[in-house]
Design a protein around this motif. Structure first.
Motif, PDB file in Angstrom:
ATOM      1  N   ALA A  60       5.375  10.138  11.839  1.00 43.22           N
ATOM      2  CA  ALA A  60       4.573   9.698  10.697  1.00 43.22           C
ATOM      3  C   ALA A  60       4.909   8.273  10.279  1.00 43.22           C
ATOM      4  O   ALA A  60       4.040   7.557   9.774  1.00 43.22           O
ATOM      5  CB  ALA A  60       4.777  10.650   9.525  1.00 43.22           C
ATOM      6  N   SER A  61       6.144   7.856  10.499  1.00 42.59           N
ATOM      7  CA  SER A  61       6.546   6.513  10.073  1.00 42.59           C
ATOM      8  C   SER A  61       5.779   5.421  10.829  1.00 42.59           C
ATOM      9  O   SER A  61       5.676   4.300  10.349  1.00 42.59           O
ATOM     10  CB  SER A  61       8.049   6.315  10.236  1.00 42.59           C
ATOM     11  OG  SER A  61       8.405   6.242  11.592  1.00 42.59           O
ATOM     12  N   GLY A  62       5.227   5.753  11.977  1.00 44.89           N
ATOM     13  CA  GLY A  62       4.433   4.798  12.744  1.00 44.89           C
ATOM     14  C   GLY A  62       2.966   4.812  12.367  1.00 44.89           C
ATOM     15  O   GLY A  62       2.146   4.183  13.031  1.00 44.89           O
ATOM     16  N   THR A  63       2.623   5.530  11.307  1.00 45.43           N
ATOM     17  CA  THR A  63       1.237   5.642  10.852  1.00 45.43           C
ATOM     18  C   THR A  63       1.182   5.299   9.359  1.00 45.43           C
ATOM     19  O   THR A  63       2.175   4.911   8.760  1.00 45.43           O
ATOM     20  CB  THR A  63       0.697   7.072  11.058  1.00 45.43           C
ATOM     21  OG1 THR A  63       1.349   7.949  10.137  1.00 45.43           O
ATOM     22  CG2 THR A  63       0.933   7.555  12.481  1.00 45.43           C
ATOM     23  N   ARG A  64       0.029   5.498   8.761  1.00 41.48           N
ATOM     24  CA  ARG A  64      -0.110   5.287   7.320  1.00 41.48           C
ATOM     25  C   ARG A  64       0.149   6.571   6.541  1.00 41.48           C
ATOM     26  O   ARG A  64      -0.103   6.647   5.348  1.00 41.48           O
ATOM     27  CB  ARG A  64      -1.502   4.752   7.006  1.00 41.48           C
ATOM     28  CG  ARG A  64      -1.656   3.301   7.437  1.00 41.48           C
ATOM     29  CD  ARG A  64      -2.966   2.749   7.005  1.00 41.48           C
ATOM     30  NE  ARG A  64      -3.855   2.827   8.173  1.00 41.48           N
ATOM     31  CZ  ARG A  64      -5.151   2.703   8.138  1.00 41.48           C
ATOM     32  NH1 ARG A  64      -5.764   2.496   7.008  1.00 41.48           N
ATOM     33  NH2 ARG A  64      -5.861   2.776   9.234  1.00 41.48           N
ATOM     34  N   CYS A  65       0.631   7.578   7.212  1.00 36.26           N
ATOM     35  CA  CYS A  65       0.917   8.864   6.579  1.00 36.26           C
ATOM     36  C   CYS A  65       1.962   8.692   5.483  1.00 36.26           C
ATOM     37  O   CYS A  65       3.006   8.088   5.697  1.00 36.26           O
ATOM     38  CB  CYS A  65       1.415   9.861   7.625  1.00 36.26           C
ATOM     39  SG  CYS A  65       1.845  11.465   6.957  1.00 36.26           S
TER      40      CYS A  65
END
Length: 82
Positions: A26-31
């Motif tokens: 998730a840290s690699g997304t906008r989550c």
């Protein structure tokens, strides 16, 4: 008492490592909230077989709009005999 019932969609085979893996992805997304916690608390008079648990989890997942390949962790937790 807690028992891991299922780890799906992760490479991890350990509960805490699976949570970390989900958070890392998730840290690699906008989550903003990579984990969703839900409880299924059946009526105390209901006898829950493994099949009933599986159906209950599937219904919850469907109602949340999660896909069948969405990572999930299922933990069975017993407290006060329930």
């Amino acid at each position: 008492m807690s028992t891991v019932g299922e780890l799906r969609g992760t490479l991890a085979e350990d509960l805490l490592v699976a949570f970390q893996e989900i958070a890392d992805i998730a840290s690699g997304t906008r989550c903003k909230k990579p984990l969703y916690h839900a409880q299924i608390n059946p009526d105390p008079t209901e006898t829950m077989s493994p099949d009933k648990w599986a159906r209950s989890i599937a219904v919850l997942e469907k109602n949340l709009g999660l896909s069948a390949n969405h990572p999930r962790v299922v933990v069975f937790h017993e407290k006060h005999g329930r």
